[in-house]
Design an enzyme around this catalytic site. Structure first.
Site, PDB file in Angstrom:
ATOM      1  CB  THR A 166     -17.704 -24.494 -13.592  1.00 35.79           C
ATOM      2  OG1 THR A 166     -18.290 -24.773 -12.304  1.00 35.79           O
ATOM      3  CG2 THR A 166     -16.595 -23.487 -13.364  1.00 35.79           C
TER       4      THR A 166
ATOM      5  NE  ARG B  18     -43.988 -20.861   7.067  1.00 35.85           N
ATOM      6  CZ  ARG B  18     -44.893 -21.348   6.248  1.00 35.85           C
ATOM      7  NH1 ARG B  18     -44.781 -21.164   4.947  1.00 35.85           N
ATOM      8  NH2 ARG B  18     -45.911 -22.041   6.688  1.00 35.85           N
TER       9      ARG B  18
ATOM     10  CG  ASP C 228     -19.530 -25.256  -8.941  1.00 32.86           C
ATOM     11  OD1 ASP C 228     -20.749 -25.129  -8.739  1.00 32.86           O
ATOM     12  OD2 ASP C 228     -18.985 -26.348  -9.161  1.00 32.86           O
TER      13      ASP C 228
ATOM     14  NE  ARG D  98     -23.937 -22.042 -36.853  1.00 32.50           N
ATOM     15  CZ  ARG D  98     -25.188 -21.637 -36.755  1.00 32.50           C
ATOM     16  NH1 ARG D  98     -25.461 -20.380 -36.452  1.00 32.50           N
ATOM     17  NH2 ARG D  98     -26.184 -22.475 -36.995  1.00 32.50           N
TER      18      ARG D  98
END
Ligand code: ADP
Length: 323
Positions: A125, A162, A127, A25
């Site tokens: 990314t 747990r 990461d 755009r």
């Protein structure tokens, strides 16, 4: 300038679509035609392209993934492959190219720039391992997806008393694990940048148990030596020392698939707009990134040779919090 191209490459990241929309755009606003290249560099090598109008990018700002498709294209890593890509660019009369992607993709962009083609990169990314942008498109959403999973795991972990180990993505970079661990309230975080022993993980779980915690959470980075797979065997042999019953979960690709949040939509929109702005100024061979709150251009030569440092103070901070 009459015609530019845009492609998304490498690992997909939530917000790539918002970046494509911004490039298309803002390019049209400048009076240019914008050509979408399909499936990253493989569309360039194989001449798979389409003209994109303003309506072609309607309704995509909220979608994860990329409407152009992405790929890993080994052929582009060869000079012959890049020559084919240059032929496509010439045939299509494309005068400048926007590459939306991470480290590998920007290395490819730099290689094309070195062959004389005008390229601008957009930092994308999950990461967050890319130099030239303090944070990249997709990171914030990937963190939110990981946190949502962790919050839910905590509910069941508390009910059953747990410990759980959650592996998050990030390739060789520990950023996602570090921030997920701090914001998810982890007892211990394992990242590639900091050496950890499997025994340290056992001790962290044991300590949480002795402190009377209802559960223990360990976040590990996929790129760490002691990621989920690396820990599995050791912990199965030492499960009696843990106190807690243990479950191991790898979040994997769900982290990529979220709908981009406000931060990623805005970042992608600003970076996409900056990329066409740099093209209009004739500023090529740079990466559009976010630094100290501003959108800035960093030479691709610096981006592809640098290594982004991880703030290890955050790791120390996390250690002070897990009482
Ligand atoms: P990301 O951009 O997410 O880091 P990859 O590392 O998989 O993803 O790279 C994406 C693509 O970029 C590769 O498939 C390849 O086409 C191109 N690429 C990666 N490294 C190079 C390189 N050294 N030279 C040219 N192109 C490269």
């Amino acid at each position: 300038m009459k015609r530019i191209g845009v492609l998304t490459s490498g690992g997909d990241a939530p917000g790539m679509n918002a970046a494509i929309r911004a490039v298309v755009r803002t390019g049209i606003n400048k009076g240019w035609e914008v050509i979408g290249i399909q499936h990253g560099y493989s569309g360039l090598v194989n001449n798979d392209v389409t003209l994109m109008g303003a309506r072609d990018v309607s309704g995509i700002i909220q979608q994860g993934g990329t409407i152009l498709g992405s790929s890993r294209c080994p052929e582009f890593e060869t000079e012959q492959g890049r020559r084919k890509a240059l032929r496509t660019l010439e045939e299509q009369a494309i005068e400048a190219l926007v590459v939306i992607g991470g480290n590998g993709s920007q290395t490819g962009a730099h290689a094309l720039y070195q062959m004389g083609f005008p390229v601008v990169g957009v930092a994308s990314t999950i990461d967050n391992d890319l130099c030239g942008s303090e944070i990249t498109i997709g990171v914030d959403t990937a963190l939110d997806v990981a946190l949502q999973a962790i919050d839910q795991l905590k509910v069941t972990a508390s009910s059953h008393h747990r410990a759980f180990i959650v592996e998050v993505m990030g390739r060789d970079c520990g950023y996602l694990a570090l921030v997920t661990g701090i914001t998810g309230g982890a007892e211990y975080i394992v990242i590639p940048e900091f050496e950890t022993d499997a025994e340290d993980v056992v001790n962290a779980i044991r300590t949480a148990y002795e402190r009377g915690k209802a559960h223990a959470l360990i976040v590990v980075a996929e790129g760490a030596k002691y990621n989920a797979r690396g820990l599995e065997h050791y912990l199965s042999e030492h499960h009696e020392a843990l106190g807690f019953d243990l479950r191991i979960t790898t979040l994997g690709y769900v982290q990529r698939g979220g709908s981009p949040g406000a931060f990623d939509r805005l970042l992608a929109t600003r970076l996409g707009a900056a990329a066409t702005g740099y093209i209009a100024e004739g500023k090529f061979g740079v990466l559009a990134g976010l630094n100290k709150g501003q959108i800035t251009p960093t030479p691709l030569s610096e981006v592809v040779t640098g290594k982004k440092p991880l703030d290890l103070d955050l790791l120390r901070l996390s250690e002070t919090l897990n009482l």
